[in-house]
Design a protein around this motif. Structure first.
Motif, PDB file in Angstrom:
ATOM      1  N   UNK A  88      50.093 -12.611  45.575  1.00  0.00           N
ATOM      2  CA  UNK A  88      49.992 -13.306  46.850  1.00  0.00           C
ATOM      3  C   UNK A  88      48.715 -14.100  47.021  1.00  0.00           C
ATOM      4  N   UNK A  89      47.802 -13.967  46.092  1.00  0.00           N
ATOM      5  CA  UNK A  89      46.556 -14.743  46.172  1.00  0.00           C
ATOM      6  C   UNK A  89      46.733 -16.152  45.622  1.00  0.00           C
ATOM      7  N   UNK A  90      47.887 -16.425  45.058  1.00  0.00           N
ATOM      8  CA  UNK A  90      48.163 -17.778  44.571  1.00  0.00           C
ATOM      9  C   UNK A  90      48.110 -18.746  45.750  1.00  0.00           C
ATOM     10  N   UNK A  91      47.263 -19.747  45.651  1.00  0.00           N
ATOM     11  CA  UNK A  91      47.045 -20.641  46.788  1.00  0.00           C
ATOM     12  C   UNK A  91      46.116 -21.773  46.378  1.00  0.00           C
ATOM     13  N   UNK A  92      45.983 -22.723  47.294  1.00  0.00           N
ATOM     14  CA  UNK A  92      44.947 -23.743  47.169  1.00  0.00           C
ATOM     15  C   UNK A  92      43.754 -23.262  47.993  1.00  0.00           C
TER      16      UNK A  92
ATOM     17  N   UNK B 140      20.262 -23.603  47.790  1.00  0.00           N
ATOM     18  CA  UNK B 140      20.536 -25.049  47.762  1.00  0.00           C
ATOM     19  C   UNK B 140      21.855 -25.378  48.469  1.00  0.00           C
ATOM     20  N   UNK B 141      22.386 -24.416  49.207  1.00  0.00           N
ATOM     21  CA  UNK B 141      23.626 -24.511  49.988  1.00  0.00           C
ATOM     22  C   UNK B 141      24.904 -24.435  49.160  1.00  0.00           C
ATOM     23  N   UNK B 142      24.791 -24.455  47.875  1.00  0.00           N
ATOM     24  CA  UNK B 142      25.996 -24.251  47.054  1.00  0.00           C
ATOM     25  C   UNK B 142      26.579 -22.878  47.352  1.00  0.00           C
ATOM     26  N   UNK B 143      27.901 -22.792  47.254  1.00  0.00           N
ATOM     27  CA  UNK B 143      28.545 -21.537  47.608  1.00  0.00           C
ATOM     28  C   UNK B 143      29.534 -21.128  46.533  1.00  0.00           C
ATOM     29  N   UNK B 144      29.721 -19.847  46.428  1.00  0.00           N
ATOM     30  CA  UNK B 144      30.734 -19.298  45.539  1.00  0.00           C
ATOM     31  C   UNK B 144      31.625 -18.352  46.324  1.00  0.00           C
ATOM     32  N   UNK B 145      32.886 -18.299  45.895  1.00  0.00           N
ATOM     33  CA  UNK B 145      33.824 -17.364  46.480  1.00  0.00           C
ATOM     34  C   UNK B 145      34.387 -16.505  45.354  1.00  0.00           C
ATOM     35  N   UNK B 146      34.483 -15.229  45.580  1.00  0.00           N
ATOM     36  CA  UNK B 146      34.976 -14.308  44.563  1.00  0.00           C
ATOM     37  C   UNK B 146      36.186 -13.550  45.105  1.00  0.00           C
ATOM     38  N   UNK B 147      37.180 -13.421  44.263  1.00  0.00           N
ATOM     39  CA  UNK B 147      38.337 -12.596  44.608  1.00  0.00           C
ATOM     40  C   UNK B 147      38.504 -11.575  43.492  1.00  0.00           C
ATOM     41  N   UNK B 148      38.488 -10.309  43.851  1.00  0.00           N
ATOM     42  CA  UNK B 148      38.637  -9.258  42.850  1.00  0.00           C
ATOM     43  C   UNK B 148      40.055  -8.687  42.900  1.00  0.00           C
ATOM     44  N   UNK B 149      40.430  -8.012  41.841  1.00  0.00           N
ATOM     45  CA  UNK B 149      41.745  -7.358  41.747  1.00  0.00           C
ATOM     46  C   UNK B 149      42.842  -8.282  42.265  1.00  0.00           C
ATOM     47  N   UNK B 150      43.013  -9.391  41.590  1.00  0.00           N
ATOM     48  CA  UNK B 150      43.937 -10.422  42.032  1.00  0.00           C
ATOM     49  C   UNK B 150      45.366  -9.908  42.175  1.00  0.00           C
ATOM     50  N   UNK B 151      46.019 -10.404  43.230  1.00  0.00           N
ATOM     51  CA  UNK B 151      47.427 -10.092  43.485  1.00  0.00           C
ATOM     52  C   UNK B 151      48.229 -11.383  43.440  1.00  0.00           C
TER      53      UNK B 151
ATOM     54  N   UNK C  99      45.263 -17.073  36.392  1.00  0.00           N
ATOM     55  CA  UNK C  99      44.792 -15.716  36.154  1.00  0.00           C
ATOM     56  C   UNK C  99      45.977 -14.767  36.186  1.00  0.00           C
ATOM     57  N   UNK C 100      45.750 -13.543  35.756  1.00  0.00           N
ATOM     58  CA  UNK C 100      46.791 -12.523  35.837  1.00  0.00           C
ATOM     59  C   UNK C 100      46.392 -11.468  36.864  1.00  0.00           C
ATOM     60  N   UNK C 101      47.365 -10.719  37.305  1.00  0.00           N
ATOM     61  CA  UNK C 101      47.114  -9.684  38.302  1.00  0.00           C
ATOM     62  C   UNK C 101      46.039  -8.707  37.834  1.00  0.00           C
ATOM     63  N   UNK C 102      45.187  -8.308  38.737  1.00  0.00           N
ATOM     64  CA  UNK C 102      44.144  -7.350  38.424  1.00  0.00           C
ATOM     65  C   UNK C 102      42.826  -7.972  37.994  1.00  0.00           C
TER      66      UNK C 102
ATOM     67  N   UNK D 110      46.541 -19.955  40.443  1.00  0.00           N
ATOM     68  CA  UNK D 110      47.877 -19.415  40.178  1.00  0.00           C
ATOM     69  C   UNK D 110      47.732 -18.043  39.531  1.00  0.00           C
ATOM     70  N   UNK D 111      48.439 -17.072  40.066  1.00  0.00           N
ATOM     71  CA  UNK D 111      48.384 -15.713  39.545  1.00  0.00           C
ATOM     72  C   UNK D 111      49.714 -15.390  38.853  1.00  0.00           C
ATOM     73  N   UNK D 112      49.626 -14.978  37.603  1.00  0.00           N
ATOM     74  CA  UNK D 112      50.843 -14.662  36.842  1.00  0.00           C
ATOM     75  C   UNK D 112      51.078 -13.154  36.790  1.00  0.00           C
TER      76      UNK D 112
END
Lengths: 113, 114
Positions: free
Chosen positions: A84-88, A71-82, A13-16, A111-113
């Motif tokens: 520093x959010x590049x991670x596993x 059903x116990x499935x989960x989602x995670x959301x990250x907005x306005x990517x930076x 993804x790209x920043x923002x 990976x954030x570009x």
């Protein structure tokens, strides 16, 4: 028995931008936890959901959010990517209590570009 | 709040040698303790766990760990290391409350020389 499944495995993804990661726990597991893993900080706890309710939360900004479905499935959301959010990002499921071992998925590499 | 310290960031051993990875924890009551292993590009796999009872715990892949309350330690051992044991190892501590989160150490990377 199928293990914990995380999708996608890789994401660029790209920043923002914003991103949504998905986690399907082991059948019968009601607790889902999310972790961020980076070389410098190690494994950091993001949050835990149990029966669709957030039960615990780590020290991350409000840009990080999650939810759990019936059903116990989960989602995670990250907005306005930076950068520093590049991670596993790892998801783990358990039967529901801290004395129950957590079973981890293979993670989503973001990976954030 | 609980915490975990793994003093060794990186350890190198020769194949066939014995191994001990250190873990020290801080927790106000009797902790639940875990060791996990992570191979490159994969998630964490549980090696063993301690809840109560016998302080010497046996795990998978020939690993064992000993809980020492007086030293607040839960060190991981293996008598003879195999090249396939090269990975990163994480110690974790959980509380007895049903809603308490698991806290991980920063990990020890193990390199095995032939």
């Amino acid at each position: 028995k199928a293990g914990v499944t995380q999708t996608p495995r890789y994401l660029i993804k790209t920043r923002g931008q914003q991103v949504t990661l998905s986690c399907s726990p082991i059948s019968g597991h009601r607790s889902v936890s999310w972790y961020q893993q980076t070389p410098g900080q190690g494994l950091q706890f993001l949050f835990e959901y149990f029966s669709e309710t957030q039960r615990n939360k780590g020290n991350f900004p409000g840009r990080f959010s999650g939810r759990q479905f019936s059903n116990s499935r989960s989602e995670m959301n990250v907005s306005t990517l930076e950068l520093g959010d590049s991670a596993l990002y790892l998801c783990a499921s358990s039967l529901g209590y801290s004395n129950q071992p957590q079973h981890f998925g293979d993670g989503t590499r973001l990976s954030i570009l | 709040a609980q915490s975990v310290t793994q003093p060794d960031i990186h350890i190198t051993v020769s194949e066939g040698a014995s191994l001990e990875l250190r873990c020290n924890y801080s927790y106000g009551a009797t902790p639940y303790l875990f060791w996990y292993v992570q191979s490159p590009g994969q998630g964490l796999q549980l090696l063993l766990k301690y809840f109560s009872g016998d302080t010497l715990v046996q795990g998978i892949k020939g690993f064992e760990a000993e809980f020492k309350r007086s030293q607040s330690s839960f060190n991981l051992r293996k008598p003879s290391v195999h090249w396939s044991d090269a990975a990163e190892y994480f110690c974790a501590v959980g509380g007895q409350g049903g809603s308490e989160k698991l806290v991980f150490g920063k990990g020890t990377k193990l390199t095995v020389n032939p």
